[in-house]
Design a protein around this motif. Structure first.
Motif, PDB file in Angstrom:
ATOM      1  N   PHE A  62      -2.938   3.024   5.355  1.00 38.85           N
ATOM      2  CA  PHE A  62      -2.154   4.173   4.894  1.00 38.85           C
ATOM      3  C   PHE A  62      -1.476   4.894   6.050  1.00 38.85           C
ATOM      4  O   PHE A  62      -1.005   6.022   5.899  1.00 38.85           O
ATOM      5  N   ARG A 110       0.710  10.461 -16.609  1.00 34.61           N
ATOM      6  CA  ARG A 110      -0.664  10.687 -16.138  1.00 34.61           C
ATOM      7  C   ARG A 110      -1.675  10.396 -17.256  1.00 34.61           C
ATOM      8  O   ARG A 110      -2.722   9.817 -17.002  1.00 34.61           O
ATOM      9  N   ARG A 142      -3.626  19.217  -9.843  1.00 29.50           N
ATOM     10  CA  ARG A 142      -3.997  18.335  -8.732  1.00 29.50           C
ATOM     11  C   ARG A 142      -3.569  16.896  -9.000  1.00 29.50           C
ATOM     12  O   ARG A 142      -3.687  16.406 -10.104  1.00 29.50           O
ATOM     13  N   TYR A 143      -3.079  16.262  -7.992  1.00 29.38           N
ATOM     14  CA  TYR A 143      -2.759  14.832  -8.085  1.00 29.38           C
ATOM     15  C   TYR A 143      -2.860  14.260  -6.686  1.00 29.38           C
ATOM     16  O   TYR A 143      -2.939  15.013  -5.700  1.00 29.38           O
ATOM     17  N   SER A 144      -2.865  12.946  -6.579  1.00 25.71           N
ATOM     18  CA  SER A 144      -2.947  12.324  -5.256  1.00 25.71           C
ATOM     19  C   SER A 144      -1.561  12.324  -4.610  1.00 25.71           C
ATOM     20  O   SER A 144      -0.672  11.583  -5.038  1.00 25.71           O
ATOM     21  N   PHE A 149      -1.016   8.740   5.515  1.00 26.14           N
ATOM     22  CA  PHE A 149       0.083   9.168   4.634  1.00 26.14           C
ATOM     23  C   PHE A 149       1.010  10.184   5.314  1.00 26.14           C
ATOM     24  O   PHE A 149       1.686  10.952   4.636  1.00 26.14           O
ATOM     25  N   CYS A 199      -4.878  13.992  -0.832  1.00 18.80           N
ATOM     26  CA  CYS A 199      -5.281  12.686  -1.350  1.00 18.80           C
ATOM     27  C   CYS A 199      -6.653  12.344  -0.777  1.00 18.80           C
ATOM     28  O   CYS A 199      -6.864  12.400   0.443  1.00 18.80           O
ATOM     29  N   TRP A 200      -7.539  12.011  -1.659  1.00 15.69           N
ATOM     30  CA  TRP A 200      -8.890  11.567  -1.285  1.00 15.69           C
ATOM     31  C   TRP A 200      -8.767  10.103  -0.876  1.00 15.69           C
ATOM     32  O   TRP A 200      -8.196   9.300  -1.624  1.00 15.69           O
ATOM     33  N   VAL A 201      -9.299   9.746   0.272  1.00 13.94           N
ATOM     34  CA  VAL A 201      -9.168   8.377   0.775  1.00 13.94           C
ATOM     35  C   VAL A 201     -10.549   7.834   1.144  1.00 13.94           C
ATOM     36  O   VAL A 201     -11.264   8.427   1.959  1.00 13.94           O
ATOM     37  N   CYS A 202     -10.904   6.714   0.511  1.00 12.18           N
ATOM     38  CA  CYS A 202     -12.146   6.024   0.895  1.00 12.18           C
ATOM     39  C   CYS A 202     -11.856   4.670   1.537  1.00 12.18           C
ATOM     40  O   CYS A 202     -12.767   4.082   2.146  1.00 12.18           O
ATOM     41  N   LEU A 203     -10.638   4.178   1.363  1.00  8.37           N
ATOM     42  CA  LEU A 203     -10.323   2.862   1.915  1.00  8.37           C
ATOM     43  C   LEU A 203      -9.988   2.994   3.406  1.00  8.37           C
ATOM     44  O   LEU A 203      -8.827   3.083   3.810  1.00  8.37           O
ATOM     45  N   ARG A 250      -2.853   6.849 -17.701  1.00  8.16           N
ATOM     46  CA  ARG A 250      -3.770   6.296 -16.694  1.00  8.16           C
ATOM     47  C   ARG A 250      -5.191   6.840 -16.851  1.00  8.16           C
ATOM     48  O   ARG A 250      -6.064   6.510 -16.057  1.00  8.16           O
ATOM     49  N   ARG A 264       0.871  11.509  -1.668  1.00 10.65           N
ATOM     50  CA  ARG A 264       0.921  10.500  -0.595  1.00 10.65           C
ATOM     51  C   ARG A 264       2.173  10.611   0.251  1.00 10.65           C
ATOM     52  O   ARG A 264       2.498   9.699   1.007  1.00 10.65           O
TER      53      ARG A 264
END
Ligand code: FMN
Length: 179
Positions: A66, A163, A10-12, A73, A122-126, A166, A14
């Protein structure tokens, strides 16, 4: 794929292709969220499935930073995860509401189910929750918490070395327990 392989896969994501998410995949993703555990079994999570251009545009207006090709995205599917905040269990000692925890578990289970199906997420909170409320006509008491973009990836996961750079090291992650 084992769960540890899935978690590392799993990765974000975009960037997405134009290929829609199939109904069978969408059904599996939604079901993974529906069966998520919740504090006291209160199930405060609710979702809005944005799989038409009109609904994707509404999501993109809330997450305008986004916006790409009329979606967040450019994803063919955006899931808005909301909480019926008053339904969430509250810990009596410090009044901590489980609303964010419960919705996050639902979001996470949907994200990992999508990953297992070979989809990118992708998890988005913004995003602006008030815009989301207005765009989707959410009644009072249903609070938008997260968005999850889903689709067929048009980008790739970074190398394991990149990865790893980070992440925090194991010794920082695990606090030594006091005897
Ligand atoms: C609660 C939460 C909120 C996030 N919100 C955003 C967001 O608004 N925009 C975005 O591009 N990524 C967002 N992300 C993705 C993180 O930036 C990403 O998970 C992190 O950088 C690690 O990268 P990875 O997902 O590729 O492992 C969010 C992730 C989480 C868990």
């Amino acid at each position: 794929m084992s769960y540890s392989e899935l978690a590392r896969a799993r990765y974000s994501c975009r960037r997405y292709t134009d290929e829609p998410v199939s109904q069978a995949d969408l059904d599996a993703i939604v079901e993974a969220g529906r069966i998520a555990p919740s504090a006291h079994n209160n199930h405060p999570s609710r979702i809005v499935v944005c799989d038409t251009s009109e609904l994707r545009e509404k999501a993109a207006r809330a997450a305008f930073r986004f916006e790409k090709d009329g979606s967040v995205f450019g994803a063919p599917l955006v899931i808005l995860i909301c909480a019926v905040t008053d339904d969430a269990w509250v810990r009596r000692y410090d009044n901590m509401s489980a609303a964010l925890i419960d919705t996050s578990i639902a979001c996470d289970q949907m994200m990992m189910q999508a990953t297992d199906l070979g989809l990118g997420t992708c998890w988005v909170c913004l995003f602006d929750p008030q815009v989301a409320r207005d765009e989707f006509g959410l009644p009072a008491g249903i609070d938008p918490i997260s968005m999850l973009t889903v689709g067929h990836p048009a980008d790739v996961i970074a190398s394991p070395e990149k990865r790893a750079e980070r992440l925090i090291p194991l010794e920082d992650f695990v606090i030594p327990a006091q005897a």
